[in-house]
Scaffold this motif. Structure first.
Motif, PDB file in Angstrom:
ATOM      1  N   UNK A 404     105.522 -79.134 -36.849  1.00  0.00           N
ATOM      2  CA  UNK A 404     105.679 -79.535 -38.252  1.00  0.00           C
ATOM      3  C   UNK A 404     106.351 -78.448 -39.089  1.00  0.00           C
ATOM      4  N   UNK A 405     105.843 -77.216 -38.980  1.00  0.00           N
ATOM      5  CA  UNK A 405     106.296 -76.197 -39.946  1.00  0.00           C
ATOM      6  C   UNK A 405     107.342 -75.234 -39.395  1.00  0.00           C
ATOM      7  N   UNK A 406     107.540 -75.232 -38.070  1.00  0.00           N
ATOM      8  CA  UNK A 406     108.553 -74.336 -37.478  1.00  0.00           C
ATOM      9  C   UNK A 406     109.501 -75.122 -36.575  1.00  0.00           C
ATOM     10  N   UNK A 407     110.116 -76.171 -37.087  1.00  0.00           N
ATOM     11  CA  UNK A 407     110.897 -77.023 -36.178  1.00  0.00           C
ATOM     12  C   UNK A 407     112.027 -76.287 -35.469  1.00  0.00           C
ATOM     13  N   UNK A 408     112.636 -75.306 -36.108  1.00  0.00           N
ATOM     14  CA  UNK A 408     113.744 -74.601 -35.444  1.00  0.00           C
ATOM     15  C   UNK A 408     113.236 -73.699 -34.323  1.00  0.00           C
ATOM     16  N   UNK A 409     112.247 -72.877 -34.652  1.00  0.00           N
ATOM     17  CA  UNK A 409     111.676 -72.020 -33.621  1.00  0.00           C
ATOM     18  C   UNK A 409     111.118 -72.868 -32.471  1.00  0.00           C
ATOM     19  N   UNK A 410     110.505 -73.977 -32.835  1.00  0.00           N
ATOM     20  CA  UNK A 410     109.824 -74.784 -31.824  1.00  0.00           C
ATOM     21  C   UNK A 410     110.826 -75.446 -30.878  1.00  0.00           C
ATOM     22  N   UNK A 412     113.664 -74.285 -30.186  1.00  0.00           N
ATOM     23  CA  UNK A 412     114.165 -73.171 -29.393  1.00  0.00           C
ATOM     24  C   UNK A 412     113.206 -72.853 -28.233  1.00  0.00           C
ATOM     25  N   UNK A 413     111.913 -72.854 -28.511  1.00  0.00           N
ATOM     26  CA  UNK A 413     110.918 -72.607 -27.449  1.00  0.00           C
ATOM     27  C   UNK A 413     111.011 -73.661 -26.352  1.00  0.00           C
ATOM     28  N   UNK A 414     111.113 -74.917 -26.769  1.00  0.00           N
ATOM     29  CA  UNK A 414     111.130 -76.006 -25.775  1.00  0.00           C
ATOM     30  C   UNK A 414     112.383 -75.909 -24.907  1.00  0.00           C
ATOM     31  N   UNK A 415     113.514 -75.611 -25.548  1.00  0.00           N
ATOM     32  CA  UNK A 415     114.742 -75.451 -24.757  1.00  0.00           C
ATOM     33  C   UNK A 415     114.582 -74.320 -23.751  1.00  0.00           C
ATOM     34  N   UNK A 416     113.956 -73.261 -24.197  1.00  0.00           N
ATOM     35  CA  UNK A 416     113.746 -72.111 -23.311  1.00  0.00           C
ATOM     36  C   UNK A 416     112.846 -72.472 -22.135  1.00  0.00           C
ATOM     37  N   UNK A 417     111.777 -73.225 -22.418  1.00  0.00           N
ATOM     38  CA  UNK A 417     110.869 -73.607 -21.326  1.00  0.00           C
ATOM     39  C   UNK A 417     111.622 -74.404 -20.267  1.00  0.00           C
ATOM     40  N   UNK A 418     112.432 -75.343 -20.736  1.00  0.00           N
ATOM     41  CA  UNK A 418     113.187 -76.179 -19.793  1.00  0.00           C
ATOM     42  C   UNK A 418     114.194 -75.319 -19.029  1.00  0.00           C
ATOM     43  N   UNK A 419     114.782 -74.365 -19.710  1.00  0.00           N
ATOM     44  CA  UNK A 419     115.746 -73.472 -19.061  1.00  0.00           C
ATOM     45  C   UNK A 419     115.056 -72.603 -17.995  1.00  0.00           C
ATOM     46  N   UNK A 420     113.817 -72.230 -18.249  1.00  0.00           N
ATOM     47  CA  UNK A 420     113.069 -71.471 -17.239  1.00  0.00           C
ATOM     48  C   UNK A 420     112.868 -72.321 -15.992  1.00  0.00           C
ATOM     49  N   UNK A 421     112.525 -73.577 -16.213  1.00  0.00           N
ATOM     50  CA  UNK A 421     112.396 -74.495 -15.066  1.00  0.00           C
ATOM     51  C   UNK A 421     113.715 -74.571 -14.297  1.00  0.00           C
ATOM     52  N   UNK A 422     114.813 -74.710 -15.035  1.00  0.00           N
ATOM     53  CA  UNK A 422     116.104 -74.869 -14.364  1.00  0.00           C
ATOM     54  C   UNK A 422     116.471 -73.636 -13.546  1.00  0.00           C
ATOM     55  N   UNK A 423     116.140 -72.483 -14.067  1.00  0.00           N
ATOM     56  CA  UNK A 423     116.577 -71.255 -13.409  1.00  0.00           C
ATOM     57  C   UNK A 423     115.557 -70.646 -12.462  1.00  0.00           C
ATOM     58  N   UNK A 424     114.287 -70.990 -12.659  1.00  0.00           N
ATOM     59  CA  UNK A 424     113.274 -70.378 -11.797  1.00  0.00           C
ATOM     60  C   UNK A 424     112.498 -71.395 -10.988  1.00  0.00           C
ATOM     61  N   UNK A 425     112.667 -72.669 -11.313  1.00  0.00           N
ATOM     62  CA  UNK A 425     112.024 -73.688 -10.496  1.00  0.00           C
ATOM     63  C   UNK A 425     110.804 -74.344 -11.107  1.00  0.00           C
ATOM     64  N   UNK A 426     110.109 -73.628 -11.992  1.00  0.00           N
ATOM     65  CA  UNK A 426     108.924 -74.214 -12.612  1.00  0.00           C
ATOM     66  C   UNK A 426     108.826 -73.829 -14.085  1.00  0.00           C
ATOM     67  N   UNK A 453     107.990 -84.621 -27.424  1.00  0.00           N
ATOM     68  CA  UNK A 453     108.761 -85.835 -27.122  1.00  0.00           C
ATOM     69  C   UNK A 453     108.254 -87.047 -27.889  1.00  0.00           C
ATOM     70  N   UNK A 454     106.953 -87.262 -27.860  1.00  0.00           N
ATOM     71  CA  UNK A 454     106.429 -88.468 -28.516  1.00  0.00           C
ATOM     72  C   UNK A 454     106.576 -88.391 -30.034  1.00  0.00           C
ATOM     73  N   UNK A 455     106.732 -87.172 -30.565  1.00  0.00           N
ATOM     74  CA  UNK A 455     106.937 -87.043 -32.008  1.00  0.00           C
ATOM     75  C   UNK A 455     108.411 -86.958 -32.353  1.00  0.00           C
ATOM     76  N   UNK A 456     109.248 -87.238 -31.352  1.00  0.00           N
ATOM     77  CA  UNK A 456     110.669 -87.422 -31.640  1.00  0.00           C
ATOM     78  C   UNK A 456     111.506 -86.172 -31.729  1.00  0.00           C
ATOM     79  N   UNK A 457     111.000 -85.033 -31.226  1.00  0.00           N
ATOM     80  CA  UNK A 457     111.833 -83.821 -31.274  1.00  0.00           C
ATOM     81  C   UNK A 457     112.972 -83.967 -30.272  1.00  0.00           C
ATOM     82  N   UNK A 458     114.174 -83.921 -30.734  1.00  0.00           N
ATOM     83  CA  UNK A 458     115.347 -84.097 -29.866  1.00  0.00           C
ATOM     84  C   UNK A 458     116.287 -82.899 -30.023  1.00  0.00           C
ATOM     85  N   UNK A 459     117.046 -82.838 -31.107  1.00  0.00           N
ATOM     86  CA  UNK A 459     117.944 -81.711 -31.322  1.00  0.00           C
ATOM     87  C   UNK A 459     118.799 -81.458 -30.094  1.00  0.00           C
TER      88      UNK A 459
END
Ligand SMILES: *[C@@H]1O[C@H](CO)[C@@H](O)[C@H](O)[C@H]1NC(C)=O
Ligand SMILES: *[C@@H]1O[C@H](CO)[C@@H](O)[C@H](O)[C@H]1NC(C)=O
Ligand SMILES: *[C@@H]1O[C@H](CO)[C@@H](O)[C@H](O)[C@H]1NC(C)=O
Ligand SMILES: *[C@@H]1O[C@H](CO)[C@@H](O)[C@H](O)[C@H]1NC(C)=O
Ligand SMILES: *[C@@H]1O[C@H](CO)[C@@H](O)[C@H](O)[C@H]1NC(C)=O
Ligand SMILES: *[C@@H]1O[C@H](CO)[C@@H](O)[C@H](O)[C@H]1NC(C)=O
Ligand SMILES: *[C@@H]1O[C@H](CO)[C@@H](O)[C@H](O)[C@H]1NC(C)=O
Ligand SMILES: *[C@@H]1O[C@H](CO)[C@@H](O)[C@H](O)[C@H]1NC(C)=O
Ligand SMILES: *[C@@H]1O[C@H](CO)[C@@H](O)[C@H](O)[C@H]1NC(C)=O
Ligand SMILES: *[C@@H]1O[C@H](CO)[C@@H](O)[C@H](O)[C@H]1NC(C)=O
Ligand SMILES: *[C@@H]1O[C@H](CO)[C@@H](O)[C@H](O)[C@H]1NC(C)=O
Ligand SMILES: *[C@@H]1O[C@H](CO)[C@@H](O)[C@H](O)[C@H]1NC(C)=O
Length: 822
Positions: A404-410, A412-426, A453-459
């Motif tokens: 709700x209050x940090x949509x940009x930082x948040x 960014x965190x989610x993209x990073x988590x997914x990128x960790x999966x892509x580069x490290x496997x999990x 996802x269910x709250x519609x964060x896409x970016x």
């Protein structure tokens, strides 16, 4: 401004200060940076919040503060660096906040010294400093005073720290730079950090030093973390000497170059020193002559995980001024702009509540650490973060507030988590020092992604990849990492008990550790996977929904405790239950036990996606309510939390994450007033504006965030778009949601000062519509959480059943066939 005392935290009178160039309120003045610095035993850190105290900006990579050593070690906790008592061992730039387990970070370090008599730089005890008087901390600023007469003031930017040392006018002036300093784990060696080597170079005839240090291990048994350093003093030293010396840290066997029976002496060099193959300790001593000049020495230090050049440019660009006031003001402005002003209440209200609200916001924005551009592991354009410590803590409700209050930082965190999966496997469940681990139960990043996802964060989030990440958690058994505390599965990442979960539908107690808690967590994880599948891979939806009912397979309808029947219980792979398992006592509740950090009694309530079935299995609404009433009664707990529990004697342990949502379950009976009653009681019994004002490790701010939601009068049901309505603590709250929209929460009739109970909900109105349900969804009422609007509570002292609509949903409701159950 706050001072730490041993038993109380004294509030120094503060004027109302409008902050830089605007008419906005300086909310930072309400923050007490010491909340959680002390535990149940006055003067000691043990059992407290394990918080960081020092200079930092929101999610800053640098958290600059003192490191200490408090005796006796069994009553201490060095995790955040600062402890109420004990000597100062160094002043360092990297810290965690609120974490348990083996300490991590506490480097790179400096130490101002007023003389070098009896100092052997290889024997840290010879230069530890005794503090004199109370330390002072405000947002972005820290000050301590040494018995030597040196005053230390600290502030920080995102990647650099500013140290301001004031020496007694008659004393010598030295600064020791010790690259082998780190936060040790005094009581055990296997997960203590250790020094693995470094290199230091002094630029000839200048006041700059550069180099790197590598420190390994710590909490998640990670590989060495190499941090590049660029330090500078405001005046050129008259003498600067590097040194090296044998590594005699007694911790374990790592890199120790000879027996610790003898204290080694350093070798002094000219402009540079390096560890070499034996991992020698390196550092430097800088000295300024005479007592005629200034008694002040300032140092600015930039750090980077990438290079010395980058560390130097951070130092130069972020700390263009040597002024501690200006640096502090800049940090304070950033906190006000990016954090505190996101939730605005009247600055004239109850000062205790203001302190609790803004301090809680402060502590939930210290970690994870934002390290965009600071990923040493792979190169791409994705943002990078570290110190997710851990998802097990963060997923409960903290990510929902960031949403709700940090949509940009948040985002960014989610993209990073997914990128960790892509580069490290999990995906990580825990991560620190650029390394995944430890997994306490399930793969709870799944819940985090699903909530977004269910709250519609896409970016810029690629949800095709996000889905692949959570699906991997659900399908692929992680590599066994040989962590000494669990011989049965990986603690590094993923779900170590998939070999049970997929074929059996539950985690068995004979083939895996922590069967009860893993079964409960995997169920929600698979519900989370299904929520993303619904949009990204609809053909998978049914499979994961079905698996999300796995907790029902571990439900023993005959298990009985305290006159209640039916609990999640350890179940063996042959299908029988562990009948003699103690439902109210999980023993050590540790890595190798049958349930982790919570009893079967507690975990039986932790099914947020299918409360409906949980109520049925507990015997229907009336039995459910009785059981719920029971877990809040004092002296019911079968586990003695000791001084770690700050007086909690009920089965429900509000100090730990599994039980965070339990007080709110009355909403599912349409008895919201009881949720309000219980949760308020817990908040007022266990949260205070004092050093010991938080019930246990703050867990990266998870406990603080629980309190923020409580004060807002809302509670999110993670992995679903649902928010429960509770009762706000302020008459008027404006929250900036979705970047620039305003959600206003008003509480008419609130009358709860000095023990009065005018906080029960009489009615609710959302965006002008009378609201007869005790919950709403993210996009309800024209997008209340995306577009903003107003939630208006009418409060009063009557315990009223005001809600006539449907109870909150159980979107994971699944009825298993009899044949599927046993
Ligand atoms: C720490 O150990 C001392 C004895 O060395 C003991 O008196 C004290 O109770 C212990 N503290 C805790 C919290 O266990
Ligand atoms: C440092 O400065 C001194 C005095 O100015 C000079 O003698 C010396 O050569 C310089 N050293 C280097 C390495 O530049
Ligand atoms: C100080 O040095 C001792 C002995 O070398 C070591 O065991 C300890 O971990 C060090 N403590 C700190 C805080 O660096
Ligand atoms: C050396 O280290 C070991 C292991 O930490 C410790 O037991 C022993 O007492 C130390 N010896 C000396 C002389 O400090
Ligand atoms: C500073 O003191 C050192 C050691 O006493 C001496 O060698 C050096 O010449 C002095 N430097 C200056 C600039 O006074
Ligand atoms: C909330 O916003 C409204 C509308 O701008 C304003 O009237 C009110 O004073 C604000 N309340 C607080 C506490 O800031
Ligand atoms: C998302 O990721 C998938 C898989 O890597 C890729 O095929 C697709 O092009 C990406 N989508 C976008 C919009 O980048
Ligand atoms: C269980 O019920 C029995 C019979 O009503 C009662 O005597 C006993 O005290 C109850 N035990 C507990 C733990 O409440
Ligand atoms: C099932 O497994 C448990 C644990 O290994 C064992 O104690 C029990 O005897 C087994 N029961 C049956 C019926 O095989
Ligand atoms: C949990 O287990 C670890 C590893 O055996 C041990 O070091 C730690 O002290 C235990 N913690 C508790 C609270 O029992
Ligand atoms: C479970 O543990 C509690 C607390 O240690 C103890 O009082 C109780 O007797 C135990 N119950 C069973 C059934 O062993
Ligand atoms: C201020 O808030 C605190 C914490 O909620 C409460 O204990 C106290 O009664 C309140 N004081 C007044 C005067 O309302």
């Amino acid at each position: 401004m706050f001072r730490s005392g041993f038993s109380t935290t004294l509030r120094v009178v503060l004027a109302f200060i409008p902050f830089a160039h605007t008419q906005e309120v300086d909310y930072s003045q309400f923050v007490n940076p010491f909340i959680g610095s002390e535990g149940a035993i006055t003067g000691y850190a043990y059992g407290g919040g394990d918080i960081f105290v020092g200079g930092a900006v929101p999610f800053g990579m640098v958290k600059l503060g003192i490191d200490t050593y408090e005796d006796p070690v069994n009553q201490s906790a060095l995790n955040g660096g600062w402890t109420p008592q004990g000597k100062v061992t160094g002043i360092s730039l990297l810290h965690e906040s609120g974490t348990g387990g083996g300490p991590k970070y506490g480097y790179p370090a400096q130490m101002p010294l007023a003389n070098l008599e009896a100092v052997n730089v290889l024997d840290n005890l010879t230069y530890w400093q005794t503090r004199n008087g109370d330390d002072v901390a405000t947002v972005g600023y820290f000050r301590t005073h040494f018995k030597s007469g040196v005053t230390v003031e600290l502030s920080a930017t995102r990647h650099a720290g500013l140290m301001h040392y004031t020496y007694p006018s008659s004393s010598e002036k030295h600064v020791l730079v010790d690259f082998s300093h780190y936060l040790p784990h005094p009581t055990r060696s296997w997960d203590s950090q250790f020094y693995a080597g470094g290199e230091i170079e002094i630029q000839p005839n200048s006041s700059i030093y550069t180099g790197y240090t590598s420190i390994a291990n710590g909490w998640n048994l990670g590989p060495p973390v190499t941090i590049y350093v660029c330090g500078e003093f405001d005046s050129p030293p008259d003498e600067a000497r590097t040194f090296s010396g044998k590594n005699t840290f007694p911790v374990g066997r790592h890199f120790r170059s000879f027996d610790n029976g003898t204290t080694p002496e350093p070798t002094f060099h000219g402009y540079s020193a390096r560890s070499g193959p034996m991992g020698n300790r390196v550092g430097a001593i800088f000295s300024w002559n005479g007592t005629d000049g200034s008694s002040e020495i300032k140092s600015r230090v930039g750090i980077s995980f990438m290079s010395v050049d980058k560390a130097c440019s951070y130092k130069n660009e972020e700390l263009s001024s040597w002024d501690i006031e200006k640096t502090t003001q800049a940090a304070r402005d950033e906190w006000n702009r990016d954090v505190f002003s996101k939730i605005r209440v009247s600055p004239d209200g109850n000062q205790t509540r203001l302190a609790l609200l803004y301090s809680s916001l402060y502590f939930m924005h210290l970690i994870p650490s934002e390290r965009v551009g600071e990923n040493p592991l792979w190169e791409n354009e994705e943002p990078y973060w570290d110190d997710f410590y851990t998802m097990w803590d963060l997923f409960r409700n903290q990510v929902s507030l960031w949403h709700l209050i940090q949509p940009s930082y948040y985002e960014s965190m989610i993209r990073c988590l997914i990128d960790m999966f892509k580069n490290e496997g999990f995906l990580p469940d825990g991560r620190s020092g650029n390394y995944n681990g430890l997994v306490q139960g399930g793969s709870n990043a799944d819940n985090v992604l699903a909530d977004a996802y269910v709250k519609g964060l896409r970016g810029k989030i690629n949800w095709t990849e996000g889905y692949a990440a959570v699906k991997k958690d659900a399908e692929v058994l992680p590599f066994f990492d040989n962590n000494p505390v669990d011989s049965q599965g990986s603690l590094k990442e993923g779900r170590s008990a998939l070999d049970d979960w997929i074929p059996l539908g539950y985690v068995s107690a004979d083939r895996n550790t922590r069967a009860v808690s893993k079964t409960v967590e995997y169920s929600l994880n698979d519900f989370a996977v299904a929520q993303i599948a619904a949009g990204e891979e609809p053909g998978d939806y049914d499979l994961y929904m079905r698996r999300s009912a796995g907790w029902q397979l571990s439900w023993d309808p005959e298990a009985n405790s305290r006159n209640f029947t039916g609990f999640v219980m350890p179940r063996f792979s042959n299908g029988t239950f562990h009948k003699t398992y103690n439902i109210t006592n999980c023993g050590d509740c540790n890595w190798s036990d049958e349930s982790y950090e919570g009893t079967a009694f507690e975990y039986s309530f932790v099914i947020p996606h299918d409360v409906e079935t949980m109520i049925q299995l507990m015997g229907g609404p009336q039995h459910f309510e009785e059981r719920l009433d029971y877990v809040f009664q004092p002296n019911t707990s079968g586990v003695d939390l000791g001084v770690n529990g700050l007086g909690i004697t009920a089965i429900n342990n509000v100090a730990n994450e599994p039980d965070f949502g339990t007080p709110y379950l009355y909403n599912y009976l349409n008895k919201q007033y009881k949720s309000v009653e219980r949760s308020r009681q817990l908040a007022t019994d266990f949260y205070f504006n004092s050093s010991n004002g938080i019930p246990g490790n703050s867990d990266a701010g998870a406990l603080n965030c629980w309190l923020v939601w409580q004060m807002l009068g809302l509670y999110p049901i993670v992995t679903t778009p649902v928010y429960l309505l509770e009762s706000p603590w302020f008459e008027d709250i404006n929250i900036t949601v979705n970047h620039d929209r305003t959600l206003r929460i008003r509480a008419e009739g609130l009358d709860d000062g000095d023990g009065k109970q005018g906080y029960y909900v009489q009615s609710v109105n959302i965006n002008g519509q009378p609201w007869n349900k005790n919950w709403f969804e993210h996009e309800d009422a024209g997008g209340i959480m995306t577009e903003g609007g107003e939630i208006l509570f009418q409060l009063g002292s009557e315990q009223k059943v005001w809600e006539t609509g449907d109870v909150p949903p159980s979107p994971g409701h699944i009825v298993l066939d009899e044949s599927e159950k046993l």
